[in-house]
Design an enzyme around this catalytic site. Structure first.
Site, PDB file in Angstrom:
ATOM      1  N   GLU A  31       0.829  -1.202   0.000  1.00 34.42           N
ATOM      2  CA  GLU A  31       0.000   0.000   0.000  1.00 34.42           C
ATOM      3  C   GLU A  31       0.866   1.255   0.000  1.00 34.42           C
ATOM      4  OE1 GLU A  31      -3.462   0.345  -0.251  1.00 34.42           O
ATOM      5  OE2 GLU A  31      -3.101  -1.729  -0.892  1.00 34.42           O
ATOM      6  N   TRP A  47       2.004   1.663  -3.485  1.00 37.58           N
ATOM      7  CA  TRP A  47       0.970   2.239  -4.354  1.00 37.58           C
ATOM      8  C   TRP A  47       1.020   3.760  -4.241  1.00 37.58           C
ATOM      9  CZ3 TRP A  47      -1.783   0.825  -8.329  1.00 37.58           C
ATOM     10  CH2 TRP A  47      -2.144  -0.509  -8.529  1.00 37.58           C
ATOM     11  N   TRP A  74     -19.711  10.813 -21.170  1.00 39.90           N
ATOM     12  CA  TRP A  74     -20.245  10.735 -19.809  1.00 39.90           C
ATOM     13  C   TRP A  74     -21.644  11.341 -19.758  1.00 39.90           C
ATOM     14  CZ3 TRP A  74     -17.246   7.683 -17.050  1.00 39.90           C
ATOM     15  CH2 TRP A  74     -15.863   7.658 -17.291  1.00 39.90           C
ATOM     16  N   ASN A  81     -11.102   2.895   2.707  1.00 39.29           N
ATOM     17  CA  ASN A  81     -10.573   2.759   1.354  1.00 39.29           C
ATOM     18  C   ASN A  81     -11.398   1.816   0.476  1.00 39.29           C
ATOM     19  OD1 ASN A  81      -8.378   3.321  -0.616  1.00 39.29           O
ATOM     20  ND2 ASN A  81      -8.103   1.110  -0.481  1.00 39.29           N
ATOM     21  N   TRP A 108     -15.667  10.782 -13.989  1.00 37.52           N
ATOM     22  CA  TRP A 108     -14.901  10.511 -12.767  1.00 37.52           C
ATOM     23  C   TRP A 108     -14.295  11.774 -12.175  1.00 37.52           C
ATOM     24  CZ3 TRP A 108      -9.757  11.881 -12.976  1.00 37.52           C
ATOM     25  CH2 TRP A 108      -9.199  12.047 -14.263  1.00 37.52           C
ATOM     26  N   TRP A 124      -9.147   7.174  -8.430  1.00 38.99           N
ATOM     27  CA  TRP A 124     -10.320   7.428  -9.261  1.00 38.99           C
ATOM     28  C   TRP A 124     -10.116   6.913 -10.685  1.00 38.99           C
ATOM     29  CZ3 TRP A 124     -15.274   8.697  -8.908  1.00 38.99           C
ATOM     30  CH2 TRP A 124     -15.749   9.094  -7.659  1.00 38.99           C
TER      31      TRP A 124
END
Length: 472
Positions: A281, A284, A313, A348, A366, A389
């Protein structure tokens, strides 16, 4: 004279720029407050409040080291270079020390400062501090940035096997500087605090290096071994919750890694699954910081995968508002969105569920969700928020395949099986049993509840999303 320019790094321990400056001579500190820039960057009021509170503490801690902190209100970053030059001239500063920041606006600001000051023979030293490894240093065999996390992580593992980054030594107090008008009159921070925040929300997020270190230590000692098993269950206290402290620089990433390998004497050695999962993590986070630097378009509201610019969208303001207010009729989504508004934080796993619901089931851009999160998250980080996202929306690096769409009901049943998290944030559903609470209207659509019917059919919207992406 040496000058340390503080930004998103409000600590005195393990601070690269501060340590380097104090080793070079008498030091003063500087910070520019730019509320107008906070607005442009969609910083959440709760995050700004905690930033200012930490700044108050930092001013006291620097004073203990006899390092005065000069605070100036500079509304626009384009003016920082000239203001900083004036300050350096007044104080006869030879070198400005600061940490590299990775967003486009930040890089442009620092380039202007460096260019102007160095024309006047004032050195500007920028240090890699926000990441474990300098941005630009993790490259594939062709010398290009990694676009896939797995390969990036493998490279990081290899580097950590050689050496785990260590923390800087503690800084000793310097000889007190002669009084100067620039720091004699203490800058009043009170007008900059956001209004309208509830005391209960503020109290959820204590600041200070000691508290941040205590949170880190408690997580390592009490929760790390079960982290891999507990981290996806929002009703459990299974995550570190140190995002705020990393984001504001109250903790350094090196301190996190040293704590992670404390039992191994600071050497890279994985002893259990929880340890490896948390390290992944942290990596990341590292990966998205490097992406932000190597691909500046992602900090300019552009998708990493340019082909996804063609996605049509939906313009659906009512659906967007229902999502923002936690009134979609999908309990796990609504619980997460209400938690965000009430606390400035969201688990999360639930962040992923909410993000994928907006971008896939509702097929809403998004970027609107990314902005909403930043406007409310106490730990809002441009790189991590954008990366998450775009992963959920299938527009970014390592993007989830467009045909893999979380079913929020399944996610809710799997990760909140008893409905404990749902009951906490959806009191109107508290009396429903553990089976019904995930889908209140599934067996009885006419049931009277003080809760909305789902605003979208999950199966049909999933097929619509797949068709939209397939058309690319």
């Amino acid at each position: 004279m040496q000058l340390v320019w503080f930004r998103q790094d409000l600590r005195r321990h393990d601070h690269s720029a501060l340590w380097q400056a104090t080793q070079s001579g008498p030091t003063v500190a500087f910070i520019a407050l730019s509320p107008e820039q906070w607005t442009r960057h969609d910083d959440a009021p709760i995050k700004i409040h905690r930033y200012l509170a930490q700044l108050e503490l930092l001013r006291q801690q620097l004073a203990e080291l006899n390092i005065p902190l000069i605070i100036q209100h500079i509304p626009d970053w384009s003016d920082i270079a000239t203001e900083l030059l004036t300050l350096c001239t007044q104080l006869n500063v030879h070198t400005v020390h600061a940490h590299i920041e990775h967003g486009v606006n930040e890089l442009q600001r620092d380039h202007q400062v460096q260019q102007l000051l160095e024309q006047q023979q004032i050195s500007v030293e920028l240090y890699h501090d926000r990441t474990l490894f300098p941005v630009g240093s993790i490259r594939n065999q062709s010398g290009h940035p990694y676009q896939v996390f797995g390969a990036f992580k493998k490279n990081c593992y290899e580097k950590l096997t050689i050496s785990v980054p260590s923390c800087y030594p503690a800084i000793e107090a310097q000889t007190a500087l002669a009084p100067h008008q620039l720091w004699q009159n203490e800058f009043d921070l009170r007008p900059f605090y956001p209004a309208g925040l509830l005391a209960a929300q503020i109290e959820l997020w204590p600041i200070g290096e000691d508290h941040a270190q205590q949170c880190l230590d408690e997580f390592i000692e009490q929760h790390l071994r079960r982290y891999a098993d507990d981290r996806d269950y929002p009703a459990l206290n299974g995550t570190s919750r140190i995002g705020l402290y990393l984001n504001l620089g109250i903790l350094s990433i090196r301190q996190c890694l040293q704590a992670l390998f404390r039992e191994q004497g600071g050497y890279f050695q994985i002893d259990h699954r929880g340890q490896q999962t948390w390290l992944d993590e942290l990596l990341w986070r590292e990966f998205y910081q490097h992406i932000l630097f190597d691909y500046p378009q992602v900090s300019q509201r552009q998708p990493f995968q340019t082909k996804t610019l063609k996605i049509k969208w939906r313009h659906a303001p009512q659906d967007l508002a229902a999502w923002q207010q936690g009134q979609t009729g999908i309990p796990i989504v609504d619980a997460g969105m209400r938690q965000l508004r009430a606390t400035g934080w969201m688990h999360n796993r639930v962040r992923m569920i909410c993000a994928m619901f907006l971008s896939k089931n509702l097929l809403i851009d998004w970027r609107l969700g990314e902005q909403w999160f930043m406007q409310h998250l106490v730990d809002g980080d441009l790189a991590a928020n954008n990366g998450g996202w775009q992963w959920c929306a299938s527009t970014g690096t390592d993007a989830v395949p467009y045909f893999r769409i979380f079913n929020p009901i399944n996610q809710s049943q799997k990760f909140d099986p008893n409905g404990d998290y749902l009951r906490q944030w959806l009191p109107e559903l508290a009396d429903l049993d553990a089976k019904q609470i995930h889908q209140p209207f599934a067996k009885n659509p006419q049931q009277e509840l003080n809760y909305p019917q789902p605003i979208v059919d999950l199966k049909q919207s999933r097929l619509a999303a797949i068709e939209t992406f397939r058309a690319l």
